[in-house]
Design an enzyme around this catalytic site. Structure first.
Site, PDB file in Angstrom:
ATOM      1  N   ASN A  43      61.619 -67.533 -42.837  1.00  9.40           N
ATOM      2  CA  ASN A  43      62.070 -66.790 -41.450  1.00  9.40           C
ATOM      3  C   ASN A  43      60.843 -67.689 -40.340  1.00  9.40           C
ATOM      4  O   ASN A  43      59.439 -67.614 -40.032  1.00  9.40           O
ATOM      5  CB  ASN A  43      62.024 -65.938 -40.661  1.00  9.40           C
ATOM      6  CG  ASN A  43      63.360 -65.026 -39.738  1.00  9.40           C
ATOM      7  OD1 ASN A  43      62.198 -65.552 -38.494  1.00  9.40           O
ATOM      8  ND2 ASN A  43      64.456 -64.647 -39.916  1.00  9.40           N
ATOM      9  N   HIS A  54      66.473 -69.144 -40.406  1.00  2.75           N
ATOM     10  CA  HIS A  54      65.863 -67.946 -41.512  1.00  2.75           C
ATOM     11  C   HIS A  54      65.312 -68.524 -42.721  1.00  2.75           C
ATOM     12  O   HIS A  54      65.641 -69.748 -42.584  1.00  2.75           O
ATOM     13  CB  HIS A  54      67.554 -66.906 -42.359  1.00  2.75           C
ATOM     14  CG  HIS A  54      68.185 -66.284 -40.799  1.00  2.75           C
ATOM     15  ND1 HIS A  54      69.048 -65.177 -41.109  1.00  2.75           N
ATOM     16  CD2 HIS A  54      67.995 -66.319 -39.527  1.00  2.75           C
ATOM     17  CE1 HIS A  54      69.431 -64.746 -40.026  1.00  2.75           C
ATOM     18  NE2 HIS A  54      68.525 -65.382 -38.912  1.00  2.75           N
ATOM     19  N   GLU A  56      65.687 -68.129 -45.971  1.00  3.22           N
ATOM     20  CA  GLU A  56      66.691 -69.286 -46.915  1.00  3.22           C
ATOM     21  C   GLU A  56      67.360 -70.390 -46.160  1.00  3.22           C
ATOM     22  O   GLU A  56      66.599 -71.638 -47.436  1.00  3.22           O
ATOM     23  CB  GLU A  56      68.233 -68.223 -47.425  1.00  3.22           C
ATOM     24  CG  GLU A  56      67.644 -66.694 -47.665  1.00  3.22           C
ATOM     25  CD  GLU A  56      67.317 -65.737 -46.834  1.00  3.22           C
ATOM     26  OE1 GLU A  56      67.992 -64.528 -47.757  1.00  3.22           O
ATOM     27  OE2 GLU A  56      66.647 -66.314 -45.791  1.00  3.22           O
ATOM     28  N   SER A  79      67.064 -58.946 -48.516  1.00  5.71           N
ATOM     29  CA  SER A  79      68.357 -59.168 -48.899  1.00  5.71           C
ATOM     30  C   SER A  79      69.512 -60.233 -47.844  1.00  5.71           C
ATOM     31  O   SER A  79      68.791 -60.100 -46.943  1.00  5.71           O
ATOM     32  CB  SER A  79      69.622 -58.025 -49.257  1.00  5.71           C
ATOM     33  OG  SER A  79      70.787 -57.519 -49.391  1.00  5.71           O
ATOM     34  N   CYS A  81      71.790 -62.459 -45.383  1.00  9.07           N
ATOM     35  CA  CYS A  81      71.994 -62.060 -44.568  1.00  9.07           C
ATOM     36  C   CYS A  81      73.641 -62.653 -44.538  1.00  9.07           C
ATOM     37  O   CYS A  81      73.880 -63.973 -45.629  1.00  9.07           O
ATOM     38  CB  CYS A  81      72.016 -62.607 -42.779  1.00  9.07           C
ATOM     39  SG  CYS A  81      71.859 -64.217 -42.845  1.00  9.07           S
ATOM     40  N   CYS A  84      73.318 -66.471 -44.225  1.00 10.03           N
ATOM     41  CA  CYS A  84      72.291 -67.253 -46.005  1.00 10.03           C
ATOM     42  C   CYS A  84      72.883 -67.177 -47.452  1.00 10.03           C
ATOM     43  O   CYS A  84      73.283 -67.533 -48.056  1.00 10.03           O
ATOM     44  CB  CYS A  84      71.211 -66.595 -45.931  1.00 10.03           C
ATOM     45  SG  CYS A  84      69.806 -66.532 -44.427  1.00 10.03           S
ATOM     46  N   ASP A 144      67.168 -60.455 -34.789  1.00 11.90           N
ATOM     47  CA  ASP A 144      67.802 -61.419 -35.944  1.00 11.90           C
ATOM     48  C   ASP A 144      68.558 -61.382 -36.862  1.00 11.90           C
ATOM     49  O   ASP A 144      69.845 -62.093 -37.214  1.00 11.90           O
ATOM     50  CB  ASP A 144      66.322 -60.988 -36.666  1.00 11.90           C
ATOM     51  CG  ASP A 144      66.563 -62.383 -37.999  1.00 11.90           C
ATOM     52  OD1 ASP A 144      66.114 -63.337 -37.409  1.00 11.90           O
ATOM     53  OD2 ASP A 144      66.866 -62.225 -38.620  1.00 11.90           O
TER      54      ASP A 144
END
Length: 147
Positions: A43, A54, A56, A79, A81, A84, A144
């Site tokens: 991130n 982010h 990912e 996990s 969002c 992503c 975020d």
């Protein structure tokens, strides 16, 4: 020697620490094909002032164009969002290994319903790092996740 999910999550955790150490949100990701890392990221929303960078997304960007993602595995410390999750689905990544979902449940159900294999490792180190960050920086965390 075959690397395990825990080995790759350790690499993703190292990415999360890079972000944390630079003043950003401690979320890291690794993209793997055939046991080899083809992309890594963390991130960087704070560091680069980019609202969509982010972990990912940074990982995918660093992996670059691929002919297919249907033979890859995404390892992420938190996990995913919705953004992503959408990227994972868009490119057909068939398996996602998550470090933890205690601090943020994300959209694992969406991934699972779309046929993605999801494994949540419930990793104590990932949970502690993210939980500590949220406690210390609640406004930045809420920014975020769009709260």
């Amino acid at each position: 020697m075959t690397r395990t999910d825990a080995d790759f999550m350790s690499e993703a955790y190292d990415e999360a620490r890079k972000s944390f150490d630079a003043g950003g949100l401690p979320i890291g990701a690794i993209l793997v094909r055939g046991g080899e890392i083809i992309g890594r990221g963390h991130n960087q929303r704070v560091q680069k002032g980019d609202p969509i960078l982010h972990g990912e997304m940074d990982c995918m960007r660093n992996a670059g164009r691929q002919k297919t993602y249907r033979d890859t595995v995404m390892y992420t410390t938190l996990s995913p969002c919705m953004m992503c999750t959408g990227t994972i689905l868009q490119f057909g990544i068939p398996r996602v290994v998550i470090g933890e979902s205690r601090n943020f449940a994300g959209f694992q159900n969406v991934l699972t319903e779309a046929g993605v294999e999801v494994l949540d490792l419930d990793d104590p180190a990932c949970t502690k790092l993210m939980g500590g960050f949220i406690a210390a920086h609640p406004a930045l965390w809420n920014e975020d996740i769009g709260e």
